[in-house]
Design an enzyme around this catalytic site. Structure first.
Site, PDB file in Angstrom:
ATOM      1  N   ASN A 112       0.830  -1.199   0.000  1.00  0.00           N
ATOM      2  CA  ASN A 112       0.000   0.000   0.000  1.00  0.00           C
ATOM      3  C   ASN A 112       0.863   1.247   0.000  1.00  0.00           C
ATOM      4  O   ASN A 112       1.959   1.255   0.557  1.00  0.00           O
ATOM      5  CB  ASN A 112      -0.940  -0.006   1.220  1.00  0.00           C
ATOM      6  CG  ASN A 112      -1.878  -1.191   1.184  1.00  0.00           C
ATOM      7  OD1 ASN A 112      -2.080  -1.787   0.120  1.00  0.00           O
ATOM      8  ND2 ASN A 112      -2.421  -1.563   2.326  1.00  0.00           N
ATOM      9  N   VAL A 113       0.337   2.286  -0.621  1.00  0.00           N
ATOM     10  CA  VAL A 113       1.090   3.540  -0.784  1.00  0.00           C
ATOM     11  C   VAL A 113       0.445   4.680   0.008  1.00  0.00           C
ATOM     12  O   VAL A 113       0.873   5.822  -0.092  1.00  0.00           O
ATOM     13  CB  VAL A 113       1.192   3.903  -2.290  1.00  0.00           C
ATOM     14  CG1 VAL A 113       1.991   2.860  -3.047  1.00  0.00           C
ATOM     15  CG2 VAL A 113      -0.189   4.062  -2.922  1.00  0.00           C
ATOM     16  N   ASP A 114      -0.579   4.330   0.834  1.00  0.00           N
ATOM     17  CA  ASP A 114      -1.379   5.370   1.509  1.00  0.00           C
ATOM     18  C   ASP A 114      -0.854   5.759   2.894  1.00  0.00           C
ATOM     19  O   ASP A 114      -1.319   6.702   3.507  1.00  0.00           O
ATOM     20  CB  ASP A 114      -2.854   4.899   1.627  1.00  0.00           C
ATOM     21  CG  ASP A 114      -2.985   3.556   2.367  1.00  0.00           C
ATOM     22  OD1 ASP A 114      -3.860   2.763   1.985  1.00  0.00           O
ATOM     23  OD2 ASP A 114      -2.219   3.303   3.309  1.00  0.00           O
ATOM     24  N   HIS A 129       6.062  -0.831  -2.609  1.00  0.00           N
ATOM     25  CA  HIS A 129       5.679  -0.057  -3.795  1.00  0.00           C
ATOM     26  C   HIS A 129       5.770   1.438  -3.556  1.00  0.00           C
ATOM     27  O   HIS A 129       5.182   2.221  -4.293  1.00  0.00           O
ATOM     28  CB  HIS A 129       4.255  -0.448  -4.247  1.00  0.00           C
ATOM     29  CG  HIS A 129       4.168  -1.871  -4.702  1.00  0.00           C
ATOM     30  ND1 HIS A 129       2.995  -2.576  -4.751  1.00  0.00           N
ATOM     31  CD2 HIS A 129       5.135  -2.739  -5.091  1.00  0.00           C
ATOM     32  CE1 HIS A 129       3.233  -3.804  -5.171  1.00  0.00           C
ATOM     33  NE2 HIS A 129       4.522  -3.931  -5.379  1.00  0.00           N
ATOM     34  N   CYS A 140      16.577  16.251 -10.930  1.00  0.00           N
ATOM     35  CA  CYS A 140      17.718  16.180  -9.993  1.00  0.00           C
ATOM     36  C   CYS A 140      17.589  14.997  -9.032  1.00  0.00           C
ATOM     37  O   CYS A 140      18.518  14.696  -8.289  1.00  0.00           O
ATOM     38  CB  CYS A 140      17.831  17.496  -9.206  1.00  0.00           C
ATOM     39  SG  CYS A 140      16.525  17.719  -7.981  1.00  0.00           S
ATOM     40  N   GLY A 197      -5.407  -9.022   2.807  1.00  0.00           N
ATOM     41  CA  GLY A 197      -6.014  -8.037   1.913  1.00  0.00           C
ATOM     42  C   GLY A 197      -5.256  -7.801   0.629  1.00  0.00           C
ATOM     43  O   GLY A 197      -5.193  -6.672   0.131  1.00  0.00           O
ATOM     44  N   THR A 198      -4.668  -8.873   0.083  1.00  0.00           N
ATOM     45  CA  THR A 198      -3.995  -8.725  -1.209  1.00  0.00           C
ATOM     46  C   THR A 198      -4.468  -9.809  -2.164  1.00  0.00           C
ATOM     47  O   THR A 198      -4.688 -10.941  -1.790  1.00  0.00           O
ATOM     48  CB  THR A 198      -2.453  -8.771  -1.073  1.00  0.00           C
ATOM     49  OG1 THR A 198      -1.865  -8.667  -2.385  1.00  0.00           O
ATOM     50  CG2 THR A 198      -1.962 -10.037  -0.391  1.00  0.00           C
ATOM     51  N   ASN A 223      -8.923 -12.804   3.452  1.00  0.00           N
ATOM     52  CA  ASN A 223      -9.403 -12.121   2.250  1.00  0.00           C
ATOM     53  C   ASN A 223     -10.831 -12.602   2.014  1.00  0.00           C
ATOM     54  O   ASN A 223     -11.081 -13.800   2.117  1.00  0.00           O
ATOM     55  CB  ASN A 223      -8.513 -12.503   1.053  1.00  0.00           C
ATOM     56  CG  ASN A 223      -8.752 -11.630  -0.152  1.00  0.00           C
ATOM     57  OD1 ASN A 223      -9.893 -11.293  -0.473  1.00  0.00           O
ATOM     58  ND2 ASN A 223      -7.677 -11.207  -0.811  1.00  0.00           N
ATOM     59  N   PRO A 224     -11.768 -11.678   1.663  1.00  0.00           N
ATOM     60  CA  PRO A 224     -13.137 -12.151   1.392  1.00  0.00           C
ATOM     61  C   PRO A 224     -13.201 -13.091   0.182  1.00  0.00           C
ATOM     62  O   PRO A 224     -14.110 -13.881   0.027  1.00  0.00           O
ATOM     63  CB  PRO A 224     -13.917 -10.862   1.102  1.00  0.00           C
ATOM     64  CG  PRO A 224     -13.049  -9.729   1.516  1.00  0.00           C
ATOM     65  CD  PRO A 224     -11.652 -10.229   1.573  1.00  0.00           C
TER      66      PRO A 224
HETATM   67  P1  OAD Z   1      -5.918  -5.463  -5.207  1.00  0.00           P
HETATM   68  O1  OAD Z   1      -6.901  -4.392  -5.480  1.00  0.00           O
HETATM   69  O2  OAD Z   1      -5.301  -6.224  -6.341  1.00  0.00           O
HETATM   70  O3  OAD Z   1      -6.550  -6.578  -4.266  1.00  0.00           O
HETATM   71  C1  OAD Z   1      -7.207  -6.194  -3.097  1.00  0.00           C
HETATM   72  C2  OAD Z   1      -7.575  -7.482  -2.381  1.00  0.00           C
HETATM   73  O4  OAD Z   1      -8.176  -7.125  -1.154  1.00  0.00           O
HETATM   74  C3  OAD Z   1      -8.568  -8.331  -3.147  1.00  0.00           C
HETATM   75  O5  OAD Z   1      -8.120  -9.676  -3.153  1.00  0.00           O
HETATM   76  C4  OAD Z   1      -9.867  -8.196  -2.332  1.00  0.00           C
HETATM   77  O6  OAD Z   1     -10.615  -9.411  -2.328  1.00  0.00           O
HETATM   78  C5  OAD Z   1      -9.315  -7.932  -0.962  1.00  0.00           C
HETATM   79  N1  OAD Z   1     -10.195  -7.170  -0.083  1.00  0.00           N
HETATM   80  C6  OAD Z   1     -11.133  -6.251  -0.417  1.00  0.00           C
HETATM   81  N2  OAD Z   1     -11.697  -5.747   0.708  1.00  0.00           N
HETATM   82  C7  OAD Z   1     -11.071  -6.348   1.769  1.00  0.00           C
HETATM   83  C8  OAD Z   1     -11.193  -6.260   3.176  1.00  0.00           C
HETATM   84  N3  OAD Z   1     -12.087  -5.427   3.734  1.00  0.00           N
HETATM   85  N4  OAD Z   1     -10.392  -7.029   3.958  1.00  0.00           N
HETATM   86  C9  OAD Z   1      -9.490  -7.877   3.387  1.00  0.00           C
HETATM   87  N5  OAD Z   1      -9.319  -8.008   2.055  1.00  0.00           N
HETATM   88  C10 OAD Z   1     -10.111  -7.253   1.261  1.00  0.00           C
HETATM   89  O7  OAD Z   1      -4.774  -4.800  -4.309  1.00  0.00           O
HETATM   90  P2  OAD Z   1      -3.346  -5.398  -4.004  1.00  0.00           P
HETATM   91  O8  OAD Z   1      -3.381  -6.872  -3.813  1.00  0.00           O
HETATM   92  O9  OAD Z   1      -2.765  -4.572  -2.913  1.00  0.00           O
HETATM   93  O10 OAD Z   1       0.947  -2.055  -7.231  1.00  0.00           O
HETATM   94  O11 OAD Z   1      -2.568  -5.070  -5.363  1.00  0.00           O
HETATM   95  C11 OAD Z   1      -1.166  -5.289  -5.383  1.00  0.00           C
HETATM   96  C12 OAD Z   1      -0.570  -4.254  -6.258  1.00  0.00           C
HETATM   97  O12 OAD Z   1      -1.239  -4.257  -7.523  1.00  0.00           O
HETATM   98  C13 OAD Z   1      -0.753  -2.843  -5.767  1.00  0.00           C
HETATM   99  O13 OAD Z   1       0.210  -2.507  -4.787  1.00  0.00           O
HETATM  100  C14 OAD Z   1      -0.464  -2.067  -7.037  1.00  0.00           C
HETATM  101  C15 OAD Z   1      -1.092  -2.959  -8.087  1.00  0.00           C
HETATM  102  O14 OAD Z   1      -0.218  -3.148  -9.147  1.00  0.00           O
HETATM  103  C16 OAD Z   1       1.448  -0.868  -7.741  1.00  0.00           C
HETATM  104  O15 OAD Z   1       0.757   0.124  -7.842  1.00  0.00           O
HETATM  105  C17 OAD Z   1       2.868  -0.944  -8.113  1.00  0.00           C
END
Ligand code: OAD
Length: 253
Positions: A112-114, A129, A140, A197-198, A223-224
Site C-alpha cells: 500500500n502507498v497510503d 511499492h 535532480c 487483503g492482497t 481475504n473475502p
Molecule cells: P488489489 O486491489 O489487487 O486486491 C485487493 C484485495 O483485497 C482483493 O483480493 C480483495 O478481495 C481484498 N479485499 C477487499 N476488501 C477487503 C477487506 N475489507 N479485507 C481484506 N481483504 C479485502 O490490491 P493489491 O493486492 O494490494 O501495485 O494489489 C497489489 C498491487 O497491484 C498494488 O500494490 C499495485 C497494483 O499493481 C502498484 O501500484 C505498483
C-alpha cells in the site's frame, strides 16, 4: 463463512502466534478498504471511471500526460488524508508492540502507498511499492515528503525547475532493491506469515507467502475472496481484515 469454521481457524492462528517468535505480515489494498479507500482493482469511480489504473500507474502515462497522472495521485492523496486507519490497521500495531515487547521479531511488509499503517502507529514498515506522500524530481532526483493537499499545480515542480513524480513503483519499474531484499529475508526467516487483503497477483510480493511456506513457516491468508495463494496456505480465512484482525489477534490465553 460458518461461525464454527471461523472459530476453528481463529484458534489455529492464535496457536501459530503463540508458537512463533518471528512473524512477517504482507498487506495489500484490502487492508485499507474498510477505511474507505478503494482497492487497486476496485472499479474506478467518478471522473476516473474511464481510466484503467494499470494504464495510469506507468512511466509511459506520466511521460505522455504528467498533469493527468499527477492529478490522479493527488486525488488519491486527498482521499487517503480524509480517511482514518481502521481496526485492522490498529490490530497490527498492537501485535507489533506485543511482539517487540517480548523481544520477538515483527516485520510489516506493505504494497500500500497510503501510509495508513504508519498513521495507525506501525513502525519500520517495508513499503514495497513506495508511497504517494513522497515525490521525487525527475531531473535532480531530490525526494521530498509532500503533505500539501491538493497540490497547487500539476505536476508539482522542483526548485531545480524539474518535474516531480510520486515515489511509487509503477508497472514495469523495479522495486527498491534493499526493501525487497529485507522483505524476502523476513519471509524466509519467519515462523508465521500473514497475507492480508492482497489479491496475490503482483510479483514479486505475491511470491513472499510461498517463500515463507517453503522455509517452513505457518501461513495464513485473510481475504473475502479466494486468491492464487489460497491453496498454498495453512489457513485461508474468508473475511475482512477490519472485522477479523482485532478478534483473531486479540488476547491469546
Ligand atoms: P488489489 O486491489 O489487487 O486486491 C485487493 C484485495 O483485497 C482483493 O483480493 C480483495 O478481495 C481484498 N479485499 C477487499 N476488501 C477487503 C477487506 N475489507 N479485507 C481484506 N481483504 C479485502 O490490491 P493489491 O493486492 O494490494 O501495485 O494489489 C497489489 C498491487 O497491484 C498494488 O500494490 C499495485 C497494483 O499493481 C502498484 O501500484 C505498483
Amino acid at each position: 463463512m460458518p461461525e464454527e469454521v471461523l472459530q476453528t481457524q481463529t484458534e489455529m492462528i492464535r496457536g501459530f502466534l503463540r508458537e512463533t517468535d518471528a512473524i512477517a505480515v504482507l498487506t495489500g489494498a484490502g487492508v485499507s478498504a474498510e477505511s474507505g479507500i478503494p482497492t487497486f482493482r476496485d472499479a474506478q469511480t467518478g471522473l476516473w471511471a474511464r481510466y484503467d489504473p494499470m494504464e495510469l500507474a506507468t512511466p509511459q502515462a506520466f511521460a505522455r500526460d504528467p498533469a493527468l497522472v499527477s492529478r490522479w495521485y493527488d486525488e488519491r492523496r486527498r482521499k487517503s488524508a480524509d480517511c482514518e486507519p481502521n481496526p485492522g490497521h490498529l490490530a497490527l500495531t498492537r501485535l507489533q508492540e506485543e511482539f517487540e515487547a517480548a523481544g520477538k521479531h515483527f516485520t510489516l511488509i506493505t504494497q500500500n502507498v497510503d501510509r495508513l499503517h504508519q498513521r495507525a502507529g506501525s513502525r519500520g514498515l517495508l513499503e514495497l511499492h513506495g508511497t504517494f506522500w513522497v515525490w521525487r524530481c525527475t531531473s535532480c532526483g531530490e525526494e521530498r515528503e509532500e503533505w500539501e493537499v491538493p497540490f497547487p499545480e500539476h505536476p508539482p515542480r522542483c526548485q531545480c525547475g524539474g518535474t516531480r513524480r510520486p515515489s511509487v513503483v509503477w508497472f514495469g519499474e523495479t522495486l527498491p532493491e534493499s526493501v525487497l531484499a529485507a522483505a524476502w529475508q523476513a519471509a524466509e526467516h519467519c515462523g508465521l506469515f500473514l497475507s492480508l487483503g492482497t489479491s496475490s497477483l503482483v510479483e514479486p510480493a505475491a511470491s513472499l507467502g510461498r517463500v515463507a511456506a517453503a522455509a517452513g513457516a505457518k501461513t495464513v491468508e485473510i481475504n473475502p475472496q479466494e486468491t492464487p495463494l489460497s491453496p498454498w496456505v495453512d489457513v485461508s480465512v474468508r473475511g475482512t481484515t477490519g472485522k477479523l484482525l482485532p478478534t483473531i489477534l486479540s488476547a491469546r490465553e
